[in-house]
Enzyme design. Structure first.
Site, PDB file in Angstrom:
ATOM      1  N   CYS A 155       4.372   9.178   0.083  1.00  0.00           N
ATOM      2  CA  CYS A 155       2.977   9.594  -0.038  1.00  0.00           C
ATOM      3  C   CYS A 155       2.870  10.582  -1.193  1.00  0.00           C
ATOM      4  CB  CYS A 155       2.501  10.249   1.252  1.00  0.00           C
ATOM      5  SG  CYS A 155       0.838  10.925   1.129  1.00  0.00           S
TER       6      CYS A 155
ATOM      7  N   HIS B 223       5.072   4.649  12.698  1.00  0.00           N
ATOM      8  CA  HIS B 223       5.053   4.567  11.228  1.00  0.00           C
ATOM      9  C   HIS B 223       6.046   5.630  10.741  1.00  0.00           C
ATOM     10  CE1 HIS B 223       2.765   4.225   7.266  1.00  0.00           C
ATOM     11  NE2 HIS B 223       3.370   5.386   7.096  1.00  0.00           N
TER      12      HIS B 223
ATOM     13  N   ARG C 110       0.833  -1.211   0.000  1.00  0.00           N
ATOM     14  CA  ARG C 110       0.000   0.000   0.000  1.00  0.00           C
ATOM     15  C   ARG C 110       0.870   1.266   0.000  1.00  0.00           C
ATOM     16  NH1 ARG C 110      -0.508   4.677   2.589  1.00  0.00           N
ATOM     17  NH2 ARG C 110      -0.061   3.660   4.573  1.00  0.00           N
ATOM     18  N   ASP C 111       1.486   1.561   1.126  1.00  0.00           N
ATOM     19  CA  ASP C 111       2.287   2.792   1.211  1.00  0.00           C
ATOM     20  C   ASP C 111       3.443   2.726   0.217  1.00  0.00           C
ATOM     21  OD1 ASP C 111       3.353   5.210   2.109  1.00  0.00           O
ATOM     22  OD2 ASP C 111       3.182   4.720   4.208  1.00  0.00           O
TER      23      ASP C 111
ATOM     24  N   ASN D 276       8.887   4.141   3.693  1.00  0.00           N
ATOM     25  CA  ASN D 276       8.954   3.785   5.114  1.00  0.00           C
ATOM     26  C   ASN D 276      10.295   3.132   5.386  1.00  0.00           C
ATOM     27  OD1 ASN D 276       5.959   3.338   4.205  1.00  0.00           O
ATOM     28  ND2 ASN D 276       5.932   3.756   6.383  1.00  0.00           N
TER      29      ASN D 276
ATOM     30  N   HIS E 277       8.718   7.151   8.094  1.00  0.00           N
ATOM     31  CA  HIS E 277       9.368   7.239   6.778  1.00  0.00           C
ATOM     32  C   HIS E 277      10.836   7.586   7.028  1.00  0.00           C
ATOM     33  CE1 HIS E 277       5.940   6.802   3.981  1.00  0.00           C
ATOM     34  NE2 HIS E 277       5.273   7.015   5.099  1.00  0.00           N
TER      35      HIS E 277
END
Ligand code: HMG
Ligand code: MG
Length: 302
Positions: free
Chosen positions: A242, A209, A15-16, A251, A211
Protein backbone atom coordinates in the site's frame (compact mmCIF):
# COMPACT_ATOMS: atom_id res chain seq x y z
CA UNK A 1 -14.50 -25.99 14.34
CA UNK A 2 -13.74 -28.07 11.24
CA UNK A 3 -11.62 -26.47 8.57
CA UNK A 4 -13.69 -25.45 5.50
CA UNK A 5 -13.69 -27.94 2.60
CA UNK A 6 -13.75 -25.15 0.00
CA UNK A 7 -12.07 -21.78 -0.13
CA UNK A 8 -12.83 -18.78 -2.31
CA UNK A 9 -9.86 -16.65 -3.20
CA UNK A 10 -10.37 -13.07 -4.29
CA UNK A 11 -7.48 -12.08 -6.50
CA UNK A 12 -6.26 -8.57 -5.67
CA UNK A 13 -3.04 -8.55 -7.70
CA UNK A 14 -4.20 -6.16 -10.43
CA UNK A 15 -5.25 -3.66 -7.74
CA UNK A 16 -3.35 -4.13 -4.48
CA UNK A 17 -0.48 -5.73 -6.34
CA UNK A 18 0.06 -2.98 -8.89
CA UNK A 19 -1.12 0.17 -7.07
CA UNK A 20 2.27 0.71 -5.48
CA UNK A 21 4.30 0.01 -8.61
CA UNK A 22 6.50 2.98 -9.45
CA UNK A 23 7.24 2.16 -13.08
CA UNK A 24 4.42 2.71 -15.56
CA UNK A 25 2.43 -0.44 -16.27
CA UNK A 26 0.28 -0.18 -19.36
CA UNK A 27 -3.43 -0.87 -19.29
CA UNK A 28 -2.73 -3.60 -21.86
CA UNK A 29 -0.48 -5.45 -19.40
CA UNK A 30 -3.06 -5.06 -16.62
CA UNK A 31 -5.77 -6.38 -18.92
CA UNK A 32 -3.50 -9.28 -19.97
CA UNK A 33 -2.98 -10.10 -16.30
CA UNK A 34 -6.71 -10.01 -15.48
CA UNK A 35 -7.58 -12.20 -18.45
CA UNK A 36 -4.93 -14.77 -17.53
CA UNK A 37 -6.22 -14.81 -13.94
CA UNK A 38 -9.71 -15.56 -15.23
CA UNK A 39 -8.32 -18.39 -17.34
CA UNK A 40 -6.51 -19.81 -14.29
CA UNK A 41 -9.85 -20.16 -12.51
CA UNK A 42 -10.04 -17.06 -10.33
CA UNK A 43 -13.72 -16.20 -10.02
CA UNK A 44 -13.55 -12.84 -8.24
CA UNK A 45 -10.92 -10.32 -9.28
CA UNK A 46 -10.30 -6.88 -7.82
CA UNK A 47 -9.19 -5.18 -10.98
CA UNK A 48 -8.61 -1.49 -10.16
CA UNK A 49 -9.48 1.52 -7.96
CA UNK A 50 -11.46 4.65 -8.72
CA UNK A 51 -9.27 6.81 -6.49
CA UNK A 52 -7.49 10.10 -7.01
CA UNK A 53 -4.74 9.78 -9.63
CA UNK A 54 -2.78 12.36 -7.64
CA UNK A 55 -2.75 9.95 -4.70
CA UNK A 56 -2.29 6.70 -6.61
CA UNK A 57 -1.01 7.42 -10.14
CA UNK A 58 -0.83 3.74 -11.08
CA UNK A 59 -4.65 3.45 -10.89
CA UNK A 60 -5.24 6.46 -13.19
CA UNK A 61 -6.25 4.08 -15.99
CA UNK A 62 -9.11 2.55 -13.98
CA UNK A 63 -11.73 3.28 -16.65
CA UNK A 64 -9.53 1.92 -19.43
CA UNK A 65 -8.89 -1.31 -17.55
CA UNK A 66 -12.52 -1.79 -16.55
CA UNK A 67 -13.82 -1.23 -20.07
CA UNK A 68 -10.95 -3.09 -21.75
CA UNK A 69 -11.23 -6.53 -20.18
CA UNK A 70 -12.74 -9.50 -21.93
CA UNK A 71 -14.99 -10.90 -19.26
CA UNK A 72 -15.29 -14.61 -18.79
CA UNK A 73 -18.84 -15.67 -17.85
CA UNK A 74 -19.21 -16.28 -14.13
CA UNK A 75 -16.24 -14.12 -13.13
CA UNK A 76 -17.06 -11.34 -10.71
CA UNK A 77 -15.34 -8.00 -11.17
CA UNK A 78 -14.63 -5.83 -8.16
CA UNK A 79 -13.24 -2.28 -7.88
CA UNK A 80 -12.30 0.01 -5.00
CA UNK A 81 -14.45 3.10 -4.55
CA UNK A 82 -13.62 5.58 -1.76
CA UNK A 83 -16.29 8.24 -2.31
CA UNK A 84 -19.12 9.45 -4.57
CA UNK A 85 -16.64 10.93 -7.02
CA UNK A 86 -15.12 7.46 -7.52
CA UNK A 87 -18.58 5.92 -7.76
CA UNK A 88 -19.59 8.37 -10.49
CA UNK A 89 -16.37 7.76 -12.40
CA UNK A 90 -17.04 4.03 -12.24
CA UNK A 91 -20.63 4.46 -13.44
CA UNK A 92 -19.53 6.73 -16.27
CA UNK A 93 -17.59 3.87 -17.82
CA UNK A 94 -20.89 2.05 -18.45
CA UNK A 95 -19.11 -1.22 -17.76
CA UNK A 96 -20.73 -3.81 -15.48
CA UNK A 97 -19.26 -4.20 -11.99
CA UNK A 98 -20.35 -6.96 -9.61
CA UNK A 99 -18.77 -5.77 -6.39
CA UNK A 100 -17.28 -2.62 -4.99
CA UNK A 101 -15.05 -2.22 -1.99
CA UNK A 102 -15.00 0.74 0.34
CA UNK A 103 -11.92 0.87 2.54
CA UNK A 104 -11.69 2.04 6.10
CA UNK A 105 -9.16 1.66 8.86
CA UNK A 106 -9.21 0.47 12.46
CA UNK A 107 -6.54 3.07 13.24
CA UNK A 108 -7.22 6.81 12.99
CA UNK A 109 -3.75 7.69 11.78
CA UNK A 110 -3.88 5.29 8.84
CA UNK A 111 -7.33 6.55 7.88
CA UNK A 112 -5.92 10.07 7.67
CA UNK A 113 -2.85 9.04 5.68
CA UNK A 114 -4.65 6.71 3.30
CA UNK A 115 -7.94 8.45 2.58
CA UNK A 116 -7.40 11.91 4.09
CA UNK A 117 -10.18 11.78 6.64
CA UNK A 118 -11.06 10.40 10.07
CA UNK A 119 -12.77 7.05 10.57
CA UNK A 120 -16.06 8.84 11.32
CA UNK A 121 -15.73 11.02 8.19
CA UNK A 122 -14.92 7.97 6.10
CA UNK A 123 -18.28 6.47 7.04
CA UNK A 124 -20.02 9.66 5.89
CA UNK A 125 -18.21 9.36 2.56
CA UNK A 126 -18.89 5.64 2.19
CA UNK A 127 -22.55 5.66 3.20
CA UNK A 128 -23.99 7.21 0.00
CA UNK A 129 -21.72 4.97 -2.11
CA UNK A 130 -22.93 1.87 -0.29
CA UNK A 131 -26.53 2.97 -0.67
CA UNK A 132 -26.14 3.67 -4.40
CA UNK A 133 -24.34 0.39 -5.02
CA UNK A 134 -26.87 -1.71 -3.16
CA UNK A 135 -29.72 0.03 -4.99
CA UNK A 136 -28.13 -1.24 -8.24
CA UNK A 137 -27.63 -4.75 -6.85
CA UNK A 138 -23.87 -4.35 -6.58
CA UNK A 139 -22.37 -6.29 -3.67
CA UNK A 140 -20.45 -4.13 -1.19
CA UNK A 141 -17.37 -5.29 0.64
CA UNK A 142 -15.54 -3.21 3.22
CA UNK A 143 -11.82 -3.51 3.68
CA UNK A 144 -10.74 -2.96 7.27
CA UNK A 145 -7.09 -1.89 7.28
CA UNK A 146 -4.67 -2.08 10.19
CA UNK A 147 -6.63 -4.63 12.19
CA UNK A 148 -3.54 -5.83 14.05
CA UNK A 149 -0.89 -3.21 13.46
CA UNK A 150 -0.61 0.30 12.07
CA UNK A 151 2.49 1.88 10.54
CA UNK A 152 1.80 5.05 12.54
CA UNK A 153 0.12 3.86 15.76
CA UNK A 154 1.75 0.45 16.35
CA UNK A 155 -0.32 -2.39 17.77
CA UNK A 156 -4.06 -2.05 17.21
CA UNK A 157 -6.34 -3.53 19.90
CA UNK A 158 -9.18 -5.74 18.71
CA UNK A 159 -11.89 -3.50 20.22
CA UNK A 160 -11.01 -0.98 17.48
CA UNK A 161 -11.66 -3.67 14.88
CA UNK A 162 -15.03 -4.48 16.45
CA UNK A 163 -15.86 -0.77 16.48
CA UNK A 164 -15.01 -0.39 12.78
CA UNK A 165 -16.94 -3.55 11.87
CA UNK A 166 -19.96 -2.10 13.69
CA UNK A 167 -19.67 1.14 11.71
CA UNK A 168 -19.41 -0.80 8.44
CA UNK A 169 -22.46 -2.84 9.36
CA UNK A 170 -24.33 0.33 10.28
CA UNK A 171 -23.91 1.84 6.80
CA UNK A 172 -24.92 -1.36 5.02
CA UNK A 173 -21.58 -2.91 4.06
CA UNK A 174 -22.32 -6.59 3.37
CA UNK A 175 -18.95 -8.21 3.96
CA UNK A 176 -15.76 -7.17 5.74
CA UNK A 177 -12.17 -8.05 4.98
CA UNK A 178 -9.88 -8.23 8.00
CA UNK A 179 -6.64 -6.77 6.70
CA UNK A 180 -3.17 -6.99 8.12
CA UNK A 181 -2.01 -4.08 6.00
CA UNK A 182 1.63 -4.16 7.06
CA UNK A 183 1.90 -7.92 7.58
CA UNK A 184 3.04 -7.77 11.20
CA UNK A 185 0.36 -9.96 12.73
CA UNK A 186 0.89 -13.43 14.13
CA UNK A 187 -1.81 -16.13 14.21
CA UNK A 188 -3.39 -15.47 17.61
CA UNK A 189 -3.53 -11.70 16.95
CA UNK A 190 -5.15 -12.28 13.59
CA UNK A 191 -7.67 -14.63 15.20
CA UNK A 192 -8.52 -11.92 17.73
CA UNK A 193 -9.10 -9.42 14.91
CA UNK A 194 -11.32 -11.91 13.08
CA UNK A 195 -13.28 -12.65 16.24
CA UNK A 196 -13.81 -8.90 16.62
CA UNK A 197 -15.23 -8.74 13.08
CA UNK A 198 -17.43 -11.73 13.89
CA UNK A 199 -19.15 -9.73 16.63
CA UNK A 200 -20.96 -7.88 13.81
CA UNK A 201 -20.74 -10.19 10.79
CA UNK A 202 -21.42 -13.87 10.22
CA UNK A 203 -18.64 -16.26 9.24
CA UNK A 204 -19.75 -16.17 5.57
CA UNK A 205 -19.32 -12.40 5.49
CA UNK A 206 -15.76 -12.13 6.79
CA UNK A 207 -12.57 -12.66 4.81
CA UNK A 208 -8.85 -12.44 5.46
CA UNK A 209 -6.49 -10.05 3.66
CA UNK A 210 -2.95 -10.70 4.79
CA UNK A 211 0.17 -8.93 3.61
CA UNK A 212 3.27 -11.05 3.98
CA UNK A 213 5.85 -8.49 5.09
CA UNK A 214 7.00 -10.56 8.09
CA UNK A 215 6.39 -13.96 6.44
CA UNK A 216 3.34 -14.67 8.61
CA UNK A 217 0.61 -14.66 6.00
CA UNK A 218 0.27 -18.41 5.39
CA UNK A 219 0.27 -19.12 9.11
CA UNK A 220 -2.33 -16.39 9.54
CA UNK A 221 -4.40 -17.91 6.73
CA UNK A 222 -4.34 -21.27 8.50
CA UNK A 223 -5.29 -19.59 11.79
CA UNK A 224 -8.26 -17.95 10.06
CA UNK A 225 -9.28 -21.26 8.45
CA UNK A 226 -9.32 -22.75 11.94
CA UNK A 227 -11.99 -20.21 12.87
CA UNK A 228 -14.04 -21.25 9.83
CA UNK A 229 -13.10 -18.33 7.55
CA UNK A 230 -13.27 -19.57 3.94
CA UNK A 231 -12.65 -16.41 1.92
CA UNK A 232 -9.27 -14.78 1.45
CA UNK A 233 -7.71 -12.09 -0.69
CA UNK A 234 -4.38 -12.89 -2.26
CA UNK A 235 -2.12 -11.50 -4.94
CA UNK A 236 -0.52 -13.45 -7.77
CA UNK A 237 3.29 -13.57 -7.50
CA UNK A 238 2.91 -11.86 -4.11
CA UNK A 239 2.79 -8.49 -5.83
CA UNK A 240 2.16 -5.30 -4.04
CA UNK A 241 1.86 -3.12 -1.01
CA UNK A 242 0.00 0.00 0.00
CA UNK A 243 1.46 3.40 -0.95
CA UNK A 244 0.48 4.73 2.48
CA UNK A 245 2.05 1.86 4.43
CA UNK A 246 5.75 2.36 3.75
CA UNK A 247 7.82 -0.82 3.64
CA UNK A 248 4.79 -3.12 3.63
CA UNK A 249 5.20 -5.80 0.98
CA UNK A 250 2.61 -7.58 -1.08
CA UNK A 251 -0.26 -9.79 -0.12
CA UNK A 252 0.28 -13.45 0.42
CA UNK A 253 1.00 -14.98 -3.01
CA UNK A 254 -2.06 -16.64 -4.51
CA UNK A 255 0.10 -19.56 -5.73
CA UNK A 256 1.36 -20.20 -2.18
CA UNK A 257 -2.15 -20.20 -0.72
CA UNK A 258 -3.45 -22.47 -3.48
CA UNK A 259 -0.58 -24.91 -2.94
CA UNK A 260 -1.23 -25.01 0.81
CA UNK A 261 -4.99 -25.43 0.39
CA UNK A 262 -4.76 -28.14 -2.26
CA UNK A 263 -2.18 -29.94 -0.13
CA UNK A 264 -4.73 -29.91 2.72
CA UNK A 265 -7.43 -31.32 0.43
CA UNK A 266 -9.27 -27.98 0.29
CA UNK A 267 -10.90 -27.18 -3.03
CA UNK A 268 -10.38 -23.85 -4.84
CA UNK A 269 -11.16 -24.64 -8.52
CA UNK A 270 -7.92 -22.86 -9.41
CA UNK A 271 -5.47 -24.37 -11.87
CA UNK A 272 -2.11 -23.96 -10.11
CA UNK A 273 -0.01 -24.43 -13.26
CA UNK A 274 -1.88 -21.73 -15.16
CA UNK A 275 -1.71 -19.50 -12.11
CA UNK A 276 2.06 -19.94 -11.95
CA UNK A 277 2.34 -18.99 -15.64
CA UNK A 278 0.25 -15.91 -14.88
CA UNK A 279 2.50 -14.92 -11.98
CA UNK A 280 5.53 -15.33 -14.22
CA UNK A 281 3.86 -13.26 -16.96
CA UNK A 282 3.42 -10.27 -14.64
CA UNK A 283 6.81 -10.73 -12.97
CA UNK A 284 8.47 -10.67 -16.41
CA UNK A 285 6.40 -7.64 -17.46
CA UNK A 286 7.60 -5.78 -14.35
CA UNK A 287 11.16 -7.10 -14.60
CA UNK A 288 10.73 -8.44 -11.07
CA UNK A 289 11.66 -11.65 -9.29
CA UNK A 290 8.59 -13.81 -8.79
CA UNK A 291 7.42 -13.32 -5.19
CA UNK A 292 5.71 -16.70 -4.88
CA UNK A 293 7.86 -19.33 -3.18
CA UNK A 294 5.76 -22.09 -4.73
CA UNK A 295 6.06 -20.63 -8.23
CA UNK A 296 9.83 -20.30 -7.93
CA UNK A 297 10.16 -23.86 -6.63
CA UNK A 298 7.95 -25.34 -9.32
CA UNK A 299 9.50 -23.31 -12.15
CA UNK A 300 12.98 -24.40 -11.01
CA UNK A 301 11.92 -28.04 -11.30
CA UNK A 302 10.95 -27.69 -14.97
P1 HMG B 1 -9.34 14.09 -0.76
O1 HMG B 1 -8.21 14.99 -1.18
O2 HMG B 1 -9.76 14.14 0.68
O3 HMG B 1 -10.62 14.32 -1.68
O4 HMG B 1 -8.94 12.61 -1.15
P2 HMG B 1 -11.48 15.60 -1.95
O5 HMG B 1 -12.88 15.12 -2.05
O6 HMG B 1 -11.15 16.70 -0.98
O7 HMG B 1 -10.98 16.05 -3.43
C1 HMG B 1 -9.68 16.56 -3.68
C2 HMG B 1 -9.33 16.33 -5.13
O8 HMG B 1 -9.31 14.93 -5.43
C3 HMG B 1 -10.32 16.95 -6.10
O9 HMG B 1 -9.60 17.27 -7.28
C4 HMG B 1 -11.24 15.80 -6.41
O10 HMG B 1 -11.89 15.93 -7.64
C5 HMG B 1 -10.25 14.64 -6.46
P3 HMG B 1 -9.08 18.76 -7.56
O11 HMG B 1 -10.32 19.60 -7.50
O12 HMG B 1 -8.10 19.07 -6.47
O13 HMG B 1 -8.44 18.64 -8.92
N1 HMG B 1 -10.90 13.37 -6.13
C6 HMG B 1 -10.90 12.29 -6.92
N2 HMG B 1 -10.37 12.06 -8.15
C7 HMG B 1 -10.57 10.84 -8.68
N3 HMG B 1 -11.24 9.85 -8.07
C8 HMG B 1 -11.78 10.04 -6.87
C9 HMG B 1 -11.62 11.30 -6.26
N4 HMG B 1 -12.02 11.81 -5.07
C10 HMG B 1 -11.58 13.06 -5.03
N5 HMG B 1 -12.46 9.04 -6.28
C11 HMG B 1 -9.34 10.29 -1.62
C12 HMG B 1 -9.73 11.52 -0.78
C13 HMG B 1 -9.93 9.06 -0.97
C14 HMG B 1 -9.89 10.47 -3.02
C15 HMG B 1 -7.80 10.20 -1.67
O14 HMG B 1 -7.30 10.24 -0.37
C16 HMG B 1 -7.32 8.96 -2.35
O15 HMG B 1 -7.53 8.79 -3.56
N6 HMG B 1 -6.63 8.06 -1.63
C17 HMG B 1 -6.12 6.85 -2.25
C18 HMG B 1 -6.14 5.79 -1.27
C19 HMG B 1 -5.76 4.47 -1.90
O16 HMG B 1 -6.11 4.16 -3.04
N7 HMG B 1 -5.01 3.66 -1.11
C20 HMG B 1 -4.68 2.36 -1.52
C21 HMG B 1 -5.86 1.43 -1.52
S1 HMG B 1 -6.34 0.92 0.13
C22 HMG B 1 -5.32 -0.42 0.46
O17 HMG B 1 -4.43 -0.73 -0.28
C23 HMG B 1 -5.63 -1.25 1.69
C24 HMG B 1 -6.32 -2.56 1.36
O18 HMG B 1 -5.56 -3.34 0.47
C25 HMG B 1 -6.55 -3.34 2.65
C26 HMG B 1 -5.25 -3.43 3.46
O19 HMG B 1 -4.29 -4.09 3.05
O20 HMG B 1 -5.23 -2.77 4.50
C27 HMG B 1 -7.71 -2.34 0.71
MG1 MG C 1 -3.92 -4.55 1.00
Amino acid sequence: MTIPARVKLVEVGPRDGLQNEKQPVSAAVKIGLIERLQDAGLTTIEITSFVSPKWVPQMADAAQVLTGIRRKPGVRVSVLVPNIKGWEAMLATGAPVDEIEVFGSASEAFSQKNINCSIAESMERFAPVVQAARACGIFVRGAMSCTVGCPYEGEVPSHKVAYLAGLMKGIGVQHVGVADTIGVGTPRQVQAAIEAALTHYGIDDVSGHFHDTYGQALANTLAALELGVWQFDSSVAGLGGCPYAKGATGNVATEDVVYMLHGMGIDTDIDLDRLIDTGQFISDALGRKNGSRVAVAMLNKH
